[in-house]
Design a protein around this motif. Structure first.
Motif, mmCIF file in Angstrom:
data_model
loop_
_atom_site.group_PDB
_atom_site.id
_atom_site.type_symbol
_atom_site.label_atom_id
_atom_site.label_comp_id
_atom_site.label_asym_id
_atom_site.label_seq_id
_atom_site.Cartn_x
_atom_site.Cartn_y
_atom_site.Cartn_z
ATOM 1 N N GLY A 125 0.816 -1.209 0.000
ATOM 2 C CA GLY A 125 0.000 0.000 0.000
ATOM 3 C C GLY A 125 0.849 1.257 0.000
ATOM 4 N N VAL A 126 1.863 1.306 0.836
ATOM 5 C CA VAL A 126 2.742 2.482 0.885
ATOM 6 C C VAL A 126 3.365 2.709 -0.484
ATOM 7 C CG1 VAL A 126 4.899 3.411 1.843
ATOM 8 C CG2 VAL A 126 3.207 2.351 3.363
ATOM 9 N N HIS A 127 3.800 1.633 -1.104
ATOM 10 C CA HIS A 127 4.414 1.772 -2.420
ATOM 11 C C HIS A 127 3.393 2.246 -3.458
ATOM 12 C CE1 HIS A 127 6.443 0.875 -6.189
ATOM 13 N NE2 HIS A 127 7.551 1.040 -5.482
ATOM 14 N N GLU A 128 2.231 1.596 -3.498
ATOM 15 C CA GLU A 128 1.226 1.947 -4.506
ATOM 16 C C GLU A 128 0.665 3.350 -4.310
ATOM 17 O OE1 GLU A 128 -3.258 0.615 -5.954
ATOM 18 O OE2 GLU A 128 -2.090 -0.771 -4.726
ATOM 19 N N TYR A 129 0.343 3.712 -3.075
ATOM 20 C CA TYR A 129 -0.354 4.973 -2.808
ATOM 21 C C TYR A 129 0.575 6.170 -2.675
ATOM 22 C CZ TYR A 129 -3.774 1.436 -1.368
ATOM 23 O OH TYR A 129 -4.592 0.338 -1.302
ATOM 24 N N LEU A 130 1.857 5.932 -2.355
ATOM 25 C CA LEU A 130 2.772 7.058 -2.131
ATOM 26 C C LEU A 130 4.035 6.967 -2.985
ATOM 27 C CD1 LEU A 130 3.583 9.617 -0.503
ATOM 28 C CD2 LEU A 130 4.637 8.059 1.161
ATOM 29 N N VAL A 131 4.841 5.957 -2.757
ATOM 30 C CA VAL A 131 6.168 5.886 -3.367
ATOM 31 C C VAL A 131 6.102 5.937 -4.887
ATOM 32 C CG1 VAL A 131 8.240 4.449 -3.614
ATOM 33 C CG2 VAL A 131 7.154 4.720 -1.367
ATOM 34 N N SER A 132 5.169 5.204 -5.483
ATOM 35 C CA SER A 132 5.103 5.159 -6.950
ATOM 36 C C SER A 132 4.617 6.472 -7.563
ATOM 37 C CB SER A 132 4.196 4.011 -7.396
ATOM 38 O OG SER A 132 2.851 4.275 -7.036
ATOM 39 N N ARG A 133 4.118 7.379 -6.751
ATOM 40 C CA ARG A 133 3.586 8.645 -7.245
ATOM 41 C C ARG A 133 4.557 9.815 -7.075
ATOM 42 N NH1 ARG A 133 -2.068 7.669 -7.651
ATOM 43 N NH2 ARG A 133 -2.571 5.700 -6.653
ATOM 44 N N CYS A 134 5.720 9.541 -6.510
ATOM 45 C CA CYS A 134 6.677 10.610 -6.202
ATOM 46 C C CYS A 134 8.057 10.273 -6.743
ATOM 47 C CB CYS A 134 6.801 10.772 -4.685
ATOM 48 S SG CYS A 134 5.273 11.153 -3.840
ATOM 49 N N SER A 135 8.835 11.316 -6.973
ATOM 50 C CA SER A 135 10.235 11.096 -7.330
ATOM 51 C C SER A 135 11.030 10.823 -6.054
ATOM 52 C CB SER A 135 10.808 12.337 -8.024
ATOM 53 O OG SER A 135 10.934 13.403 -7.091
ATOM 54 N N ARG A 136 12.190 10.225 -6.227
ATOM 55 C CA ARG A 136 13.069 9.978 -5.074
ATOM 56 C C ARG A 136 13.405 11.298 -4.373
ATOM 57 N NH1 ARG A 136 15.684 5.877 -3.196
ATOM 58 N NH2 ARG A 136 17.503 6.151 -1.901
ATOM 59 N N GLU A 137 13.654 12.336 -5.149
ATOM 60 C CA GLU A 137 13.989 13.642 -4.579
ATOM 61 C C GLU A 137 12.836 14.192 -3.734
ATOM 62 O OE1 GLU A 137 14.314 12.900 -7.912
ATOM 63 O OE2 GLU A 137 16.482 12.567 -7.842
ATOM 64 N N ASP A 138 11.605 14.026 -4.235
ATOM 65 C CA ASP A 138 10.443 14.485 -3.461
ATOM 66 C C ASP A 138 10.328 13.726 -2.138
ATOM 67 O OD1 ASP A 138 9.722 16.336 -5.395
ATOM 68 O OD2 ASP A 138 8.150 15.065 -6.269
ATOM 69 N N LEU A 139 10.524 12.412 -2.198
ATOM 70 C CA LEU A 139 10.439 11.617 -0.973
ATOM 71 C C LEU A 139 11.552 11.978 0.006
ATOM 72 C CD1 LEU A 139 9.478 8.173 -2.504
ATOM 73 C CD2 LEU A 139 8.015 9.663 -1.123
ATOM 74 N N GLU A 140 12.759 12.238 -0.511
ATOM 75 C CA GLU A 140 13.851 12.672 0.361
ATOM 76 C C GLU A 140 13.510 14.000 1.025
ATOM 77 O OE1 GLU A 140 17.194 12.666 -2.315
ATOM 78 O OE2 GLU A 140 17.554 10.530 -2.023
ATOM 79 N N ALA A 141 12.906 14.915 0.269
ATOM 80 C CA ALA A 141 12.514 16.211 0.832
ATOM 81 C C ALA A 141 11.455 16.034 1.912
ATOM 82 C CB ALA A 141 12.013 17.143 -0.272
ATOM 83 N N VAL A 142 10.463 15.198 1.660
ATOM 84 C CA VAL A 142 9.423 14.938 2.661
ATOM 85 C C VAL A 142 10.055 14.353 3.919
ATOM 86 C CG1 VAL A 142 7.415 13.483 3.187
ATOM 87 C CG2 VAL A 142 7.529 14.713 1.017
ATOM 88 N N GLY A 143 10.981 13.428 3.742
ATOM 89 C CA GLY A 143 11.683 12.848 4.887
ATOM 90 C C GLY A 143 12.420 13.894 5.699
ATOM 91 N N ARG A 144 13.138 14.783 5.026
ATOM 92 C CA ARG A 144 13.870 15.845 5.731
ATOM 93 C C ARG A 144 12.913 16.768 6.475
ATOM 94 N NH1 ARG A 144 16.669 15.945 0.913
ATOM 95 N NH2 ARG A 144 15.562 17.813 0.246
ATOM 96 N N VAL A 145 11.808 17.137 5.824
ATOM 97 C CA VAL A 145 10.843 18.042 6.446
ATOM 98 C C VAL A 145 10.285 17.425 7.722
ATOM 99 C CG1 VAL A 145 8.528 19.030 6.177
ATOM 100 C CG2 VAL A 145 10.208 19.294 4.345
ATOM 101 N N PHE A 146 9.870 16.162 7.656
ATOM 102 C CA PHE A 146 9.229 15.581 8.826
ATOM 103 C C PHE A 146 10.196 15.122 9.890
ATOM 104 C CE2 PHE A 146 5.753 16.166 6.046
ATOM 105 C CZ PHE A 146 4.867 16.777 6.925
ATOM 106 N N GLU A 147 11.454 14.919 9.551
ATOM 107 C CA GLU A 147 12.468 14.743 10.585
ATOM 108 C C GLU A 147 12.623 16.042 11.361
ATOM 109 O OE1 GLU A 147 16.185 13.220 9.094
ATOM 110 O OE2 GLU A 147 15.204 11.448 8.258
ATOM 111 N N ALA A 148 12.625 17.170 10.640
ATOM 112 C CA ALA A 148 12.731 18.475 11.302
ATOM 113 C C ALA A 148 11.511 18.748 12.181
ATOM 114 C CB ALA A 148 12.902 19.585 10.258
ATOM 115 N N VAL A 149 10.333 18.404 11.693
ATOM 116 C CA VAL A 149 9.109 18.586 12.494
ATOM 117 C C VAL A 149 9.180 17.717 13.736
ATOM 118 C CG1 VAL A 149 6.613 18.178 12.532
ATOM 119 C CG2 VAL A 149 7.663 19.290 10.547
ATOM 120 N N ARG A 150 9.517 16.433 13.555
ATOM 121 C CA ARG A 150 9.605 15.516 14.697
ATOM 122 C C ARG A 150 10.638 15.997 15.715
ATOM 123 N NH1 ARG A 150 12.002 10.518 12.814
ATOM 124 N NH2 ARG A 150 13.872 11.702 13.221
#
Length: 158
Positions: A125-150
């Motif tokens: 589900g994670v792959h189908e609903y999220l990962v396959s819809r984004c570029s690696r760069e976008d996912l890396e950016a989301v990861g950085r943003v939410f690490e900062a939020v956390r």
């Protein structure tokens, strides 16, 4: 009569759009992942996350208070959730090994098998609903943003 604060940093139009996209996207994503787990394994997303945390812990065991903090749940909510998982033989509660005063949740062998099956559903589900819809760069950016939020909100619990 109180006056409204004047130092509120209102969102501009772009920020408002990003915020609404985030809120709508995360809501539908988590809801769909939850529906998938419930339909296939009778587990909620919250229960799945608890099982993952327990599976990664030494001896598949975590003190209840630490588990509540790790998954950002109140102690009463974690107690209720663990009770349901315990009824299904997925988790058991024991006296804490470290000091005997606290209670730990322990993932059973049956629970480990349940998690192993549910993980396939969740990751697909994670792959189908999220990962396959984004570029690696976008996912890396989301990861950085939410690490900062956390990190910025660490320690702010119930």
């Amino acid at each position: 009569m109180t006056t409204a604060p004047t130092d509120t940093p209102w969102l501009d139009a772009d920020q408002q759009q990003w915020w609404r996209s985030y809120m709508g996207g995360t809501t539908v994503l988590i809801d769909q992942l939850d529906r998938d787990l419930r339909a296939a394994h009778d587990l909620s997303m919250a229960e799945y996350e608890i099982l993952v945390r327990l599976s990664e812990a030494d001896d598949r065991s975590i003190r209840m208070a630490e588990l509540a903090a790790a998954v950002s749940h109140s102690r009463s909510r974690i107690t209720h959730t663990i009770a349901r998982l315990e009824r299904d033989g997925i988790v058991r509660r024991t006296a804490s090994c470290t000091d005997g005063r606290g209670v730990s949740a322990v993932l059973t062998d049956h629970g480990y098998e349940v998690l192993g099956q549910a993980a396939h559903t969740h990751v697909r589900g994670v792959h189908e609903y999220l990962v396959s819809r984004c570029s690696r760069e976008d996912l890396e950016a989301v990861g950085r943003v939410f690490e900062a939020v956390r990190d910025g909100l660490a320690g702010r619990r119930f």
